[in-house]
Motif scaffolding. Structure first.
Motif, PDB file in Angstrom:
ATOM      1  N   GLU A 698      45.766  10.032   7.616  1.00 19.09           N
ATOM      2  CA  GLU A 698      45.441  11.015   8.206  1.00 19.09           C
ATOM      3  C   GLU A 698      44.916  11.336   9.217  1.00 19.09           C
ATOM      4  N   VAL A 699      45.785  10.067  10.171  1.00 14.98           N
ATOM      5  CA  VAL A 699      45.052  10.951  12.295  1.00 14.98           C
ATOM      6  C   VAL A 699      46.180  11.469  12.132  1.00 14.98           C
ATOM      7  N   VAL A 700      45.399  12.744  13.133  1.00 17.75           N
ATOM      8  CA  VAL A 700      45.972  13.483  14.219  1.00 17.75           C
ATOM      9  C   VAL A 700      46.519  12.473  15.258  1.00 17.75           C
ATOM     10  N   PRO A 701      47.964  12.610  15.279  1.00 15.76           N
ATOM     11  CA  PRO A 701      47.811  12.033  17.160  1.00 15.76           C
ATOM     12  C   PRO A 701      48.235  12.945  18.259  1.00 15.76           C
ATOM     13  N   GLU A 702      47.662  13.884  18.355  1.00 14.75           N
ATOM     14  CA  GLU A 702      47.757  14.882  19.408  1.00 14.75           C
ATOM     15  C   GLU A 702      45.796  14.675  19.206  1.00 14.75           C
ATOM     16  N   GLU A 703      45.048  14.563  18.549  1.00 15.08           N
ATOM     17  CA  GLU A 703      43.090  14.349  18.300  1.00 15.08           C
ATOM     18  C   GLU A 703      43.139  12.979  18.341  1.00 15.08           C
ATOM     19  N   LEU A 704      43.883  12.003  18.063  1.00 12.92           N
ATOM     20  CA  LEU A 704      43.542  10.165  18.984  1.00 12.92           C
ATOM     21  C   LEU A 704      44.141  10.581  20.273  1.00 12.92           C
ATOM     22  N   GLU A 705      44.822  11.181  21.042  1.00 11.74           N
ATOM     23  CA  GLU A 705      45.095  10.849  22.458  1.00 11.74           C
ATOM     24  C   GLU A 705      43.714  11.439  23.001  1.00 11.74           C
ATOM     25  N   ARG A 706      43.496  12.776  22.822  1.00 13.86           N
ATOM     26  CA  ARG A 706      42.536  13.643  23.079  1.00 13.86           C
ATOM     27  C   ARG A 706      41.796  12.185  23.242  1.00 13.86           C
ATOM     28  N   VAL A 707      40.687  11.813  21.733  1.00 15.80           N
ATOM     29  CA  VAL A 707      39.577  12.177  22.208  1.00 15.80           C
ATOM     30  C   VAL A 707      39.707   9.792  22.884  1.00 15.80           C
ATOM     31  N   LEU A 708      41.111   9.289  22.397  1.00 21.54           N
ATOM     32  CA  LEU A 708      40.700   8.346  23.737  1.00 21.54           C
ATOM     33  C   LEU A 708      40.433   8.221  24.597  1.00 21.54           C
ATOM     34  N   ARG A 709      41.769   9.317  25.771  1.00 19.72           N
ATOM     35  CA  ARG A 709      41.177   9.920  27.167  1.00 19.72           C
ATOM     36  C   ARG A 709      39.618   9.886  27.185  1.00 19.72           C
ATOM     37  N   ILE A 710      39.461  10.884  26.231  1.00 14.07           N
ATOM     38  CA  ILE A 710      38.108  11.206  27.142  1.00 14.07           C
ATOM     39  C   ILE A 710      37.017  10.010  26.683  1.00 14.07           C
ATOM     40  N   SER A 711      37.180   9.805  25.892  1.00 17.01           N
ATOM     41  CA  SER A 711      36.064   8.376  25.419  1.00 17.01           C
ATOM     42  C   SER A 711      36.056   7.017  27.099  1.00 17.01           C
ATOM     43  N   PHE A 712      38.193   6.728  27.538  1.00 21.44           N
ATOM     44  CA  PHE A 712      37.996   6.129  28.376  1.00 21.44           C
ATOM     45  C   PHE A 712      37.127   6.734  29.830  1.00 21.44           C
ATOM     46  N   TRP A 713      37.258   8.012  30.022  1.00 23.13           N
ATOM     47  CA  TRP A 713      36.953   8.233  30.883  1.00 23.13           C
ATOM     48  C   TRP A 713      35.464   8.127  31.151  1.00 23.13           C
ATOM     49  N   CYS A 714      34.698   8.378  30.364  1.00 26.43           N
ATOM     50  CA  CYS A 714      33.120   8.330  30.058  1.00 26.43           C
ATOM     51  C   CYS A 714      32.933   6.655  30.184  1.00 26.43           C
ATOM     52  N   THR A 735      39.936  22.918  24.496  1.00 23.28           N
ATOM     53  CA  THR A 735      40.240  24.680  25.302  1.00 23.28           C
ATOM     54  C   THR A 735      39.868  23.916  26.753  1.00 23.28           C
ATOM     55  N   LEU A 736      40.430  22.239  26.547  1.00 23.20           N
ATOM     56  CA  LEU A 736      40.055  21.673  28.257  1.00 23.20           C
ATOM     57  C   LEU A 736      41.659  20.136  28.122  1.00 23.20           C
ATOM     58  N   PRO A 737      42.697  20.471  29.610  1.00 20.30           N
ATOM     59  CA  PRO A 737      43.233  19.287  29.075  1.00 20.30           C
ATOM     60  C   PRO A 737      42.192  18.254  29.973  1.00 20.30           C
ATOM     61  N   VAL A 738      42.903  17.226  28.901  1.00 21.07           N
ATOM     62  CA  VAL A 738      42.748  15.929  30.181  1.00 21.07           C
ATOM     63  C   VAL A 738      43.657  14.813  30.180  1.00 21.07           C
ATOM     64  N   ASP A 739      43.915  13.927  31.659  1.00 15.69           N
ATOM     65  CA  ASP A 739      44.714  13.631  32.045  1.00 15.69           C
ATOM     66  C   ASP A 739      44.522  11.954  31.339  1.00 15.69           C
ATOM     67  N   PRO A 740      45.345  11.446  31.674  1.00 17.23           N
ATOM     68  CA  PRO A 740      45.985   9.722  31.387  1.00 17.23           C
ATOM     69  C   PRO A 740      44.503   9.127  32.351  1.00 17.23           C
ATOM     70  N   PRO A 741      43.696   8.747  31.744  1.00 21.60           N
ATOM     71  CA  PRO A 741      42.326   7.860  33.055  1.00 21.60           C
ATOM     72  C   PRO A 741      43.024   7.003  33.255  1.00 21.60           C
ATOM     73  N   PRO A 742      42.460   5.922  34.617  1.00 16.93           N
ATOM     74  CA  PRO A 742      42.686   4.624  35.200  1.00 16.93           C
ATOM     75  C   PRO A 742      42.186   3.512  33.836  1.00 16.93           C
ATOM     76  N   PRO A 743      42.248   2.345  33.966  1.00 15.57           N
ATOM     77  CA  PRO A 743      41.421   1.643  33.957  1.00 15.57           C
ATOM     78  C   PRO A 743      39.887   1.506  33.840  1.00 15.57           C
ATOM     79  N   PRO A 744      39.281   1.980  32.772  1.00 19.61           N
ATOM     80  CA  PRO A 744      37.659   1.836  33.075  1.00 19.61           C
ATOM     81  C   PRO A 744      36.861   0.841  33.445  1.00 19.61           C
ATOM     82  N   PHE A 745      36.962  -0.717  33.738  1.00 19.81           N
ATOM     83  CA  PHE A 745      36.530  -0.979  34.154  1.00 19.81           C
ATOM     84  C   PHE A 745      36.302  -1.557  34.953  1.00 19.81           C
TER      85      PHE A 745
END
Length: 766
Positions: A698-714, A735-745
């Motif tokens: 049931e996972v929506v790929p676009e949502e998964l990509e968006r939520v992973l990106r913003i979590s790595f930015w956090c 409503t706001l695009p999110v770019d691919p994040p660099p390694p967060p650690f």
């Protein structure tokens, strides 16, 4: 028309900064610690050559708002043509009387006078900055005592690249915001070394192509060439301006607001900026170039224009939307448009199938949610179905696609089947009165009225008794914003002598009106006066995403908080229990993330005073009877007298939120090795491996990509690049695009970037 709009926006922008640009400019080779620029003084720092200056300018899209940035300042360029090349904080806006200061601790800070706080900083207070300088190439640099470049604006581009400025992997150019809304257009360099123009991060409408290669960077040369450079001497890819190798003093590459990447050169003869190269030759091929303005076409002069072909136009007459088809009477029809391609935006979720033209049309007519379809007649037989009002596209005689837009059929003025001679009879029968019907209706009305009166009387009787019982149990403290203050004996009575423990130092209790509550035991060392003062603030906070504080106990060495009760317990309990985890569907988990994000955002910016949570995790997020998420135990740091800067506290909440999101997505407990594993899987192109295996398909790929990106930015270790909670919420809302994040650690830059920085720092000013 689109070209005119782009240049009008730029002209208005330049006119807003022209006044006073010749005044109050201070030409200095070095900017000492303690230097300040302010909106009111309209002063600026100017490079030694006079070609560039940094100062405040008014925002043409936001009245009475200002940003600070670097602009061209050469006397050979008229003041109304001195375009901006860098803006602090990506274009963050501040009010009048705000200022930019190079503080004595070496940090460059933008302070908003109305908010009374910092809104952007260089995060260099611990890096031994000794002086700043605006170089003759337009690069603002911060140096230490050894004159090493510690921070530079070239590392944080906004929408422009200047000659000599590099764009490294994971770095982004974003088109200028308009009306305070961040642009969906960005130029991004991926890990394979490809330059990509993107819309909302997911749609790539232009790319440099070529084989994958690491350690690449893009650079604009002084002779008018945009290149991709590798460690090898020869460039991997090049784009040449029309005036390549000509003698031109000023050039820049900019991602314009219309989504196209252009190379500009200054022409002295005509006193204008001339576009000598653009990435997308046909402007209509830029995704959503008309946004909500309709379809991109070309007029007789060959210029792109936006045309509304749909019936539905909003009252503001600025949006061109397809009509909703849910209320079509008696039926819908399809309006055909030859040589046209349509696609949905907001959201981008078109359904593409391989089928025939007739079946494509029938499918749309039968589906009430379908708004338009495009059939590609180039041999692929693709049917693209849209289910949104927000549709864009382009039209060109060379296109082999046909589009169909659903419209409601015109209503029929009169029913031709109805015979005229039947009208008198119908009018006569309409006066017949049904006496039994009236008696029944009157009796039913009287009965319902009596029942309602009895129910209301019983309700007010119970309510009055409840208030009496509560008044005998506790009283309201004047200094606690109507929170109920309870004695320790009353706390024991409510919890039946702490018989029902529901968590660490958390007990279930019941008020005299049978309302369940959760009672939290705190450390007895909290000072009573500070305890009550903090509760007067925390107790006045109300938000649907926050657990309400009902009361407290502050008696001798006893400290308790009384919260509203959440029937389904904590999210942590659901994550750990395989049976309960099934109830947390993908949709529910995304709703929890958004609900918690909005609640934390409210604490940060919606309250009278900034308030942080300080300990956000799945254990402090509870679920009510409808599995709606609420954040618990917020503001406890105030009770213990913990003090830290608003920015540091906010970043702690942002980081904790990122960890909570990854826990919800993966189903694993919070741990650094889990987060590192999740990033590795995402980076290698396997985001699905991160998803909790207990979730069904049931996972929506676009949502998964968006939520992973913003979590790595956090989770970024470098606090300078962490998003605010406002940005996090906008990303989750889509409503706001999110770019691919660099390694967060790790906040360490690569050896390549360090080498480039050293080279730039050691170059002499031109």
């Amino acid at each position: 028309m689109l070209e005119l709009q782009r240049f009008l926006y730029g002209s208005t922008f330049l006119l807003c900064i022209s006044l006073g640009s010749l005044l109050f400019g201070i030409v200095i080779s070095e900017i000492p610690l303690g230097s300040k620029l302010s909106v009111g003084e309209n002063n600026s720092w100017v490079s030694s050559s006079g070609d560039f200056a940094i100062g405040f300018y008014s925002r043409p899209d936001m009245p009475n708002q200002f940003s600070v940035g670097i602009r061209f300042n050469s006397k050979s360029i008229p003041v109304d043509k001195r375009t901006m090349v860098w803006v602090a904080g990506g274009g963050v806006a501040v009010s009048n009387n705000s200022y930019l200061e190079l503080q004595m601790n070496g940090e460059l800070v933008l302070f908003d006078a109305v908010q009374g706080q910092e809104v952007w900083s260089s995060k260099t207070s611990q890096l031994s900055i000794a002086v700043a300088s605006l170089r003759n190439d337009g690069n603002l640099i911060l140096l230490n005592e050894k004159k090493d470049v510690i921070w530079q604006s070239f590392d944080y581009p906004t929408d422009t690249l200047l000659p000599g400025q590099r764009l490294s992997p994971f770095t982004t150019l974003r088109a200028a915001s308009q009306n305070g809304v961040s642009s969906f257009y960005s130029l991004y360099m991926n890990v394979s070394g490809q330059l990509q123009l993107r819309w909302e991060s997911s749609i790539i409408y232009w790319s440099t192509g070529g084989p994958s290669q690491s350690n690449l960077s893009a650079i604009l040369t002084s002779d008018g060439t945009l290149q991709l450079l590798a460690p090898t001497p020869r460039p991997v890819w090049s784009a040449y301006g029309e005036d390549h190798n000509d003698t031109v003093k000023f050039r820049f590459v900019r991602l314009d607001v219309d989504g196209n990447l252009r190379l500009y050169s200054w022409v002295d003869d005509s006193q204008t900026w001339r576009s000598v190269w653009q990435a997308v030759e046909n402007q209509c091929n830029v995704f959503a170039t008309c946004d909500q303005g309709g379809i991109c076409t070309f007029n007789t002069s060959g210029s792109p224009v936006c045309t509304c072909l749909f019936r539905r136009v909003t009252h503001s007459n600025t949006k061109c939307l397809v009509s909703s088809q849910h209320d079509c009477k008696p039926r819908s029809t399809l309006v055909e448009h030859d040589n046209m391609v349509l696609y949905g935006i907001y959201p981008v979720n078109d359904y593409i199938t391989i089928t025939s033209l007739d079946k494509c049309k029938r499918t749309c007519l039968r589906d009430s949610s379908c708004t338009a379809v495009t059939f590609t007649n180039d041999g692929s037989a693709k049917c693209r179905m849209m289910k949104t009002w927000y549709i864009s596209g382009y039209s060109d005689p060379s296109l082999s696609s046909t589009s169909f837009v659903k419209m409601c059929s015109d209503p029929i003025a009169a029913d031709p089947i109805l015979p005229w001679k039947s009208l008198p009879q119908a009018r006569k029968e309409s006066y017949n009165i049904c006496i039994p019907c009236l008696v029944g209706a009157a009796s039913g009305t009287i009965f319902v009225f009596v029942v309602i009166q009895l129910a209301m009387g019983f309700y007010f009787y119970k309510r009055r008794n409840t208030y009496k019982r509560l008044a005998s149990l506790a009283y309201s403290s004047p200094g606690s914003k109507c929170l109920t203050m309870l004695s320790f004996t009353e706390i024991k009575d409510l919890t039946e002598n702490f018989n029902h423990q529901i968590g660490p130092k958390m007990f279930k209790g019941t008020l005299p009106d049978n309302q369940p509550v959760a009672i939290k035991e705190l450390e007895a060392t909290i000072d009573a006066r500070k305890f009550r003062a903090a509760l007067s603030k925390v107790g006045s906070i109300y938000h649907k995403g926050l657990v309400k504080l009902e009361g407290y106990c502050c008696e001798l060495d006893r400290r308790y908080l009384v919260y509203e009760y959440a029937d389904n317990g904590s999210v942590e309990k659901y994550i750990e229990d395989s049976t309960l985890a099934v109830r947390l569907t993908w949709r529910k988990r995304m709703e929890i993330c958004l609900s918690v994000g909005r609640a934390i955002l409210y604490l940060h910016s919606g309250c009278r005073e900034f308030l942080c949570h300080g300990n956000l995790n799945c254990g402090n997020v509870v679920l009510d009877e409808n599995l709606e998420a609420k954040v618990n135990e917020f503001g406890l740091g105030m009770l213990y007298g913990e003090a830290s800067s608003n920015m540091a506290s906010a970043q702690k909440d942002v980081e904790d939120f990122g960890k909570m999101v990854l826990t919800l997505v993966s189903g694993f407990k919070e741990a650094n090795d889990v987060f590192e594993w999740a990033y590795k899987e995402w980076f290698e192109g396997h985001p699905g491996n991160v998803v909790d295996k207990r979730l069904k398909e049931e996972v929506v790929p676009e949502e998964l990509e968006r939520v992973l990106r913003i979590s790595f930015w956090c989770l970024q270790a470098d606090e300078r690049v962490k998003p605010s909670m406002g940005e996090v919420v906008k990303v989750l809302e889509g409503t706001l695009p999110v770019d691919p994040p660099p390694p967060p650690f790790s906040c360490q830059r690569s050896a390549r970037e360090e080498e480039d920085s050293s080279e730039l720092g050691s170059q002499s000013e031109t």
